[in-house]
Design an enzyme around this catalytic site. Sequence first.
Site, PDB file in Angstrom:
ATOM      1  N   ASP A   1     -14.123 -16.326   8.139  1.00 29.57           N
ATOM      2  CA  ASP A   1     -12.760 -15.846   7.924  1.00 29.57           C
ATOM      3  C   ASP A   1     -12.189 -15.423   9.274  1.00 29.57           C
ATOM      4  O   ASP A   1     -12.425 -14.309   9.741  1.00 29.57           O
ATOM      5  CB  ASP A   1     -12.780 -14.677   6.933  1.00 29.57           C
ATOM      6  CG  ASP A   1     -11.407 -14.057   6.711  1.00 29.57           C
ATOM      7  OD1 ASP A   1     -10.453 -14.445   7.416  1.00 29.57           O
ATOM      8  OD2 ASP A   1     -11.294 -13.173   5.843  1.00 29.57           O
TER       9      ASP A   1
ATOM     10  N   LYS B   1      -2.302 -15.659   9.522  1.00 28.57           N
ATOM     11  CA  LYS B   1      -1.638 -14.699  10.396  1.00 28.57           C
ATOM     12  C   LYS B   1      -0.899 -15.355  11.560  1.00 28.57           C
ATOM     13  O   LYS B   1       0.256 -15.726  11.440  1.00 28.57           O
ATOM     14  CB  LYS B   1      -2.636 -13.643  10.889  1.00 28.57           C
ATOM     15  CG  LYS B   1      -3.021 -12.638   9.809  1.00 28.57           C
ATOM     16  CD  LYS B   1      -3.741 -11.456  10.394  1.00 28.57           C
ATOM     17  CE  LYS B   1      -4.177 -10.467   9.325  1.00 28.57           C
ATOM     18  NZ  LYS B   1      -3.075  -9.805   8.627  1.00 28.57           N
TER      19      LYS B   1
ATOM     20  N   TYR C   1       0.818  -1.206   0.000  1.00 32.44           N
ATOM     21  CA  TYR C   1       0.000   0.000   0.000  1.00 32.44           C
ATOM     22  C   TYR C   1       0.858   1.265   0.000  1.00 32.44           C
ATOM     23  O   TYR C   1       0.617   2.198   0.767  1.00 32.44           O
ATOM     24  CB  TYR C   1      -0.954   0.003   1.205  1.00 32.44           C
ATOM     25  CG  TYR C   1      -1.762  -1.263   1.312  1.00 32.44           C
ATOM     26  CD1 TYR C   1      -2.754  -1.559   0.383  1.00 32.44           C
ATOM     27  CD2 TYR C   1      -1.518  -2.190   2.331  1.00 32.44           C
ATOM     28  CE1 TYR C   1      -3.489  -2.725   0.458  1.00 32.44           C
ATOM     29  CE2 TYR C   1      -2.246  -3.371   2.419  1.00 32.44           C
ATOM     30  CZ  TYR C   1      -3.225  -3.626   1.476  1.00 32.44           C
ATOM     31  OH  TYR C   1      -3.940  -4.788   1.553  1.00 32.44           O
TER      32      TYR C   1
ATOM     33  N   TYR D   1     -13.410  -7.345   4.961  1.00 32.04           N
ATOM     34  CA  TYR D   1     -12.131  -7.443   4.247  1.00 32.04           C
ATOM     35  C   TYR D   1     -11.665  -8.887   4.300  1.00 32.04           C
ATOM     36  O   TYR D   1     -11.637  -9.502   5.368  1.00 32.04           O
ATOM     37  CB  TYR D   1     -11.074  -6.529   4.884  1.00 32.04           C
ATOM     38  CG  TYR D   1      -9.701  -6.724   4.270  1.00 32.04           C
ATOM     39  CD1 TYR D   1      -9.389  -6.135   3.043  1.00 32.04           C
ATOM     40  CD2 TYR D   1      -8.750  -7.517   4.888  1.00 32.04           C
ATOM     41  CE1 TYR D   1      -8.145  -6.332   2.459  1.00 32.04           C
ATOM     42  CE2 TYR D   1      -7.509  -7.719   4.310  1.00 32.04           C
ATOM     43  CZ  TYR D   1      -7.212  -7.126   3.107  1.00 32.04           C
ATOM     44  OH  TYR D   1      -5.986  -7.333   2.517  1.00 32.04           O
TER      45      TYR D   1
END
Length: 441
Positions: free
Chosen positions: A254, A283, A25, A153
Site C-alpha cells: 500500500d 493521493k 472525522y 492503516y
Amino acid sequence: MSDSSASNDYQAIIDKDQSLLWHPYSSALEPSPVYPVGYAKGAKITLKDGRELIDGMSSWWSVIHGYNHPELNEAAKSQIDDFAHVMFGGFTHEPAVKLAEKLINFSPEGLTKVFLCDSGSVSVEVAMKMSLQYWRSQGKPQKHRLLSLRKGYHGDTFAAMSVCDPETGMHHIFADVLNKQIFSDSPTVGFDEAFTEDHIRDFKQQIETHAHELSAVILEPIVQGTGGMNFYSPQFLQAVRTLCDQHDVLLIADEIATGFARTGKMFACEHADVTPDILCLGKSLTGGYMTLAATLCTDKVAFGICSGEVPVFMHGPTFMANPLACAVALKNCEILERGEWKQQIQHINSIMKQELTPFETIDGVRDVRTLGAIGVVELEEPVTLHEVQDWFVSEGIWVRPFGRLVYIMPPFVISPEDLSVLCQKLGKVVEKICAHQTTKR
C-alpha cells in the site's frame, strides 16, 4: 470589498458549512473549526479573510508540486475541451494508455497490469479482491484471509477497514461486523537500525501458522502512516517478501501515502529493492488535483485471476480511468520524470532535520524523526484537534495533528525560507501544546 464585508462573508461561509456539511472525522453535534479558502498557489493557502498559511500537509499528502501548478492546470484545461469523461467499459483513451505506460515504467520491475480506480481506499479494495479471486481461480478458496501489521492503516471502506489496526486504526467500533483478518506485531526496528531475526519473529510465526488460509499480506512499505508515522527497516520488508514467497502468499504494498517520492525514493519499496505482487497508488497520483487511484499487479496475478471459473476480474467503477484525472496524472508523472524531486527532497529533509531535531529537548516530546519529505514530532500525550487547530492557523501555518503526532509533509516546491518558518512556528505551537498538557495534569 470592505474589511467588514469580507469578515461577514467569511463567517457566512463557516455558518452555512457547519449547518449543511459533514467534514471527515468530525461531529455533527460539535463541528470542528473550518477555515474558508479563497486561493492557493505553490506552498501557500490564502483564506477568504486574507490570512496566508504555509502548507505543511500537502492537502493530506497529495499536492506534491504545490497548488495552481501551471503545467497541471494546462493538462486539465486541454483535456476538458476534448471530453471530460467516457466510460471505460468498451472504450479507451490516450491519457489512460500513456499513464499506464508511465506507471509501469516507474514502478518496481515485474508489475505489468494497471487497474485505474477512484480513490486510495478503493485501490486497496481492488487489491484485496484481486488476491481473493486469484486463489479462487487457483482452486484454493480457503485462502481468503489477509495478514496485516498492527499500527497499519489502509482506508475507511469496509474491506480496507478490516486490515487496519483493530485497536488503533480508528475503526474498532466496527470490529464485530468486519471480516476477521490476522495481525502481526508492528515493526520495532527503525529505518537506520540493525535488523535481526528477532524483529521478524512474530510475523514469521503468523505467516507460518496461517499460510493455508492467507491470500495475501498487506502492508505500508517502510512508513506506517496514519497508524503512527512509524519508519521501519528496509530489511524487515525484504524478510516479509522472502516469507511470502516461501509460504505461497501474495504481497500487497500500500503505497498510497508513500508513493511518488515522499520517502526519498519514487516508491518506498525501492528502499528494500522488492517488488510486490500487487501495488496500491493514490493521493499524489494526480499531484493532488483530483481523485484517482491505481492498483498494479504482476502477470502472475492478472493471468491467474483470468484462468479460473470466472475469466474476468469482477470490478468496474463508473469513473474508472476518468480522462481528466488521467491527463493530469500523466503530466504529474512527466514532471516527476524530470527528476527535480530528488534535490527538492534532499533540501527538505536537511532543513527539517536541522529545525525539528532541537524539539527533542521540549518536556512532553517523546521523539523527533524525519525520512524524505516527512517530519514527525511525537508527543507524550495526544492532542485535542478542536483545541489546537487555531493555534497553528494563528501562527500562519497549516498543520493538522492526530493523536500524539504533530507532523509535516510539505509540497516538494516549498522554498527553504518558508520551510524554515513552518518548522519554527510548528515548534512554537508544540511548546504551547506541551505546556498546556502539563497544566491539565
